[in-house]
Design a protein around this motif. Sequence first.
Motif, PDB file in Angstrom:
ATOM      1  N   LYS A 336       0.833  -1.207   0.000  1.00  0.00           N
ATOM      2  CA  LYS A 336       0.000   0.000   0.000  1.00  0.00           C
ATOM      3  C   LYS A 336       0.868   1.257   0.000  1.00  0.00           C
ATOM      4  CE  LYS A 336      -3.490   2.270   2.930  1.00  0.00           C
ATOM      5  NZ  LYS A 336      -2.620   3.232   3.631  1.00  0.00           N
ATOM      6  N   GLN A 337       1.939   1.263   0.787  1.00  0.00           N
ATOM      7  CA  GLN A 337       2.823   2.433   0.850  1.00  0.00           C
ATOM      8  C   GLN A 337       3.495   2.687  -0.506  1.00  0.00           C
ATOM      9  OE1 GLN A 337       5.520   1.558   4.057  1.00  0.00           O
ATOM     10  NE2 GLN A 337       3.952   1.798   5.648  1.00  0.00           N
ATOM     11  N   TYR A 338       3.979   1.615  -1.130  1.00  0.00           N
ATOM     12  CA  TYR A 338       4.623   1.769  -2.437  1.00  0.00           C
ATOM     13  C   TYR A 338       3.639   2.307  -3.475  1.00  0.00           C
ATOM     14  CZ  TYR A 338       8.814  -0.845  -0.965  1.00  0.00           C
ATOM     15  OH  TYR A 338       9.974  -1.259  -0.351  1.00  0.00           O
ATOM     16  N   HIS A 339       2.432   1.750  -3.482  1.00  0.00           N
ATOM     17  CA  HIS A 339       1.461   2.172  -4.487  1.00  0.00           C
ATOM     18  C   HIS A 339       0.942   3.586  -4.216  1.00  0.00           C
ATOM     19  CE1 HIS A 339       0.779  -2.295  -5.594  1.00  0.00           C
ATOM     20  NE2 HIS A 339       1.579  -1.715  -6.468  1.00  0.00           N
ATOM     21  N   GLU A 340       0.925   3.997  -2.954  1.00  0.00           N
ATOM     22  CA  GLU A 340       0.571   5.389  -2.645  1.00  0.00           C
ATOM     23  C   GLU A 340       1.641   6.343  -3.170  1.00  0.00           C
ATOM     24  OE1 GLU A 340      -0.007   5.280   1.557  1.00  0.00           O
ATOM     25  OE2 GLU A 340      -2.178   4.908   1.408  1.00  0.00           O
ATOM     26  N   GLN A 341       2.912   5.921  -3.065  1.00  0.00           N
ATOM     27  CA  GLN A 341       3.990   6.743  -3.621  1.00  0.00           C
ATOM     28  C   GLN A 341       3.899   6.788  -5.146  1.00  0.00           C
ATOM     29  OE1 GLN A 341       6.962   4.530  -1.192  1.00  0.00           O
ATOM     30  NE2 GLN A 341       7.868   6.526  -0.780  1.00  0.00           N
ATOM     31  N   GLN A 342       3.532   5.656  -5.744  1.00  0.00           N
ATOM     32  CA  GLN A 342       3.315   5.618  -7.194  1.00  0.00           C
ATOM     33  C   GLN A 342       2.223   6.607  -7.596  1.00  0.00           C
ATOM     34  OE1 GLN A 342       1.579   1.962  -8.568  1.00  0.00           O
ATOM     35  NE2 GLN A 342       1.654   2.545 -10.734  1.00  0.00           N
ATOM     36  N   LEU A 343       1.116   6.593  -6.850  1.00  0.00           N
ATOM     37  CA  LEU A 343       0.000   7.484  -7.158  1.00  0.00           C
ATOM     38  C   LEU A 343       0.389   8.951  -6.967  1.00  0.00           C
ATOM     39  CD1 LEU A 343      -2.967   7.943  -7.889  1.00  0.00           C
ATOM     40  CD2 LEU A 343      -3.541   7.601  -5.477  1.00  0.00           C
ATOM     41  N   GLY A 344       1.140   9.240  -5.896  1.00  0.00           N
ATOM     42  CA  GLY A 344       1.551  10.621  -5.637  1.00  0.00           C
ATOM     43  C   GLY A 344       2.379  11.194  -6.776  1.00  0.00           C
ATOM     44  N   ILE A 345       3.305  10.394  -7.307  1.00  0.00           N
ATOM     45  CA  ILE A 345       4.135  10.863  -8.424  1.00  0.00           C
ATOM     46  C   ILE A 345       3.279  11.054  -9.672  1.00  0.00           C
ATOM     47  CG2 ILE A 345       6.044  10.276  -9.970  1.00  0.00           C
ATOM     48  CD1 ILE A 345       7.332   8.795  -7.611  1.00  0.00           C
ATOM     49  N   ALA A 346       2.357  10.112  -9.916  1.00  0.00           N
ATOM     50  CA  ALA A 346       1.475  10.225 -11.088  1.00  0.00           C
ATOM     51  C   ALA A 346       0.667  11.517 -11.026  1.00  0.00           C
ATOM     52  CB  ALA A 346       0.548   9.018 -11.166  1.00  0.00           C
ATOM     53  N   GLU A 347       0.185  11.859  -9.836  1.00  0.00           N
ATOM     54  CA  GLU A 347      -0.585  13.098  -9.672  1.00  0.00           C
ATOM     55  C   GLU A 347       0.301  14.322  -9.891  1.00  0.00           C
ATOM     56  OE1 GLU A 347      -3.987  11.523  -6.504  1.00  0.00           O
ATOM     57  OE2 GLU A 347      -2.155  12.473  -5.765  1.00  0.00           O
ATOM     58  N   ASP A 348       1.539  14.265  -9.382  1.00  0.00           N
ATOM     59  CA  ASP A 348       2.468  15.386  -9.585  1.00  0.00           C
ATOM     60  C   ASP A 348       2.782  15.585 -11.063  1.00  0.00           C
ATOM     61  OD1 ASP A 348       2.562  15.827  -6.874  1.00  0.00           O
ATOM     62  OD2 ASP A 348       4.444  14.726  -6.566  1.00  0.00           O
ATOM     63  N   LEU A 349       2.902  14.462 -11.789  1.00  0.00           N
ATOM     64  CA  LEU A 349       3.205  14.525 -13.221  1.00  0.00           C
ATOM     65  C   LEU A 349       1.967  14.824 -14.066  1.00  0.00           C
ATOM     66  CD1 LEU A 349       5.598  11.437 -13.570  1.00  0.00           C
ATOM     67  CD2 LEU A 349       6.245  13.849 -13.495  1.00  0.00           C
ATOM     68  N   LYS A 350       0.795  14.804 -13.430  1.00  0.00           N
ATOM     69  CA  LYS A 350      -0.485  15.015 -14.127  1.00  0.00           C
ATOM     70  C   LYS A 350      -0.662  14.014 -15.269  1.00  0.00           C
ATOM     71  CE  LYS A 350      -0.694  19.898 -12.886  1.00  0.00           C
ATOM     72  NZ  LYS A 350      -0.781  21.300 -13.350  1.00  0.00           N
ATOM     73  N   ASP A 351      -0.261  12.777 -14.979  1.00  0.00           N
ATOM     74  CA  ASP A 351      -0.370  11.681 -15.946  1.00  0.00           C
ATOM     75  C   ASP A 351      -1.609  10.872 -15.581  1.00  0.00           C
ATOM     76  OD1 ASP A 351      -0.159   9.319 -17.409  1.00  0.00           O
ATOM     77  OD2 ASP A 351       2.027   9.266 -17.285  1.00  0.00           O
TER      78      ASP A 351
END
Length: 425
Positions: A336-351
């Motif tokens: 869950k922690q890894y995938h939350e970090q994945q999601l956070g970067i995706a949101e920052d990149l607006k991808d």
Amino acid sequence: MMKWQPRKKAYFRQGVALQYLGRHADALAAFASGLAQDPKSLQLLVGMVEAAMKSPMRDSLEPTYQQLQKMKLDKSPFVVVSVVGQELLTAGHHGASVVVLEAALKIGTCSLKLRGSVFSALSSAYWSLGNTEKSTGYMQQDLDVAKTLGDQTGECRAHGNLGSAFFSKGNYREALTNHRHQLVLAMKLKDREAASSALSSLGHVYTAIGDYPNALASHKQCVLLAKQSKDELSEARELGNMGAVYIAMGDFENAVQCHEQHLKIAKDLGNKREEARAYSNLGSAYHYRRNFDKAMSYHNYVLELAQELMEKAIEMRAYAGLGHAARCMQDLERAKQYHEQQLGIAEDLKDRAAEGRASSNLGKDRIAWKIQGQCHGLGIARVAHYLLRKSVCLYSKESPHCVCCVFPWSLPAVNHMVFPVITVL
């Protein structure tokens, strides 16, 4: 009743005002829109040239404009507007480039070749904007012009573009047709680079439809061409593609061998981005083998390289791989922690596509938590692995020519003829 047309002075004033505000791309779009209404306006043409020379594009545009002056084409509104439009495209101003290039088409020219160059540029601009329908339409017009002119090089390029466009839309039949035409033309032209591109694209299409023997044959031919051309980077990437196909075929040993060769070449070249891609492929291979500890070690290498390179997109994919492995190791909190970090970067990149994948991963984590609570006797690794097998986890969005995917199961192969190996072009 006649439809009211904006006057040229309004466009000129708008262009000057936008230029004053430092909005150079928008200023050029305003001048071009005015010329589309009144191609004979010397004021708008001069204003556009002056605005272009005062923009950040001056260094790249000035030599081209000097050539136009020598050829006495600097007073041609179509030529000037189309040249500026293509410079805007190169500089990454895709929205403004569309306005300028479409203005060039409205101005018009009797030269079919020049129109073809604008069609090609517009297809690239719309592709960059994510408008595949418009892009495909201009690609088709580009192809029609190339055929009319007997321009086999242009025809080869247009077929390649159309193949990629149809592939992105999931129209694999049309993608195959266009990439096959691209390959035939490349062979006629003895263009190894175009042939390699066509074969690599065919490999991706065959992989998508589950025809792994043809996919493997296509990528093997790319490796041969890369060796003949001494293009080690292309060789490395195609070895990675071969490894991904071997995984899809369930051939773990050959897959790992390909990915290790990919990694060695990347290290020899000192190409850390390619090294990260190879480690990601190896992580995917060991994940398929259910050796999750080793998979995590490779994904950690990807993470270290991503942070060293300060490449957020690569870092995001590393977290995705780490999360998958952690989930299959029953470590759902860490997943869950890894995938939350994945999601956070995706949101920052607006991808948005990456956000969707990360959200899907988090959803699977939550389902695994729920099943773990309900199914005491059922190993969570088996449950999570079953969930993972429901999707193909994309790791290589940045490069359509290198597949770095987890293929957890084999799809039935479609029976297509395997292309003969190309030895000489």
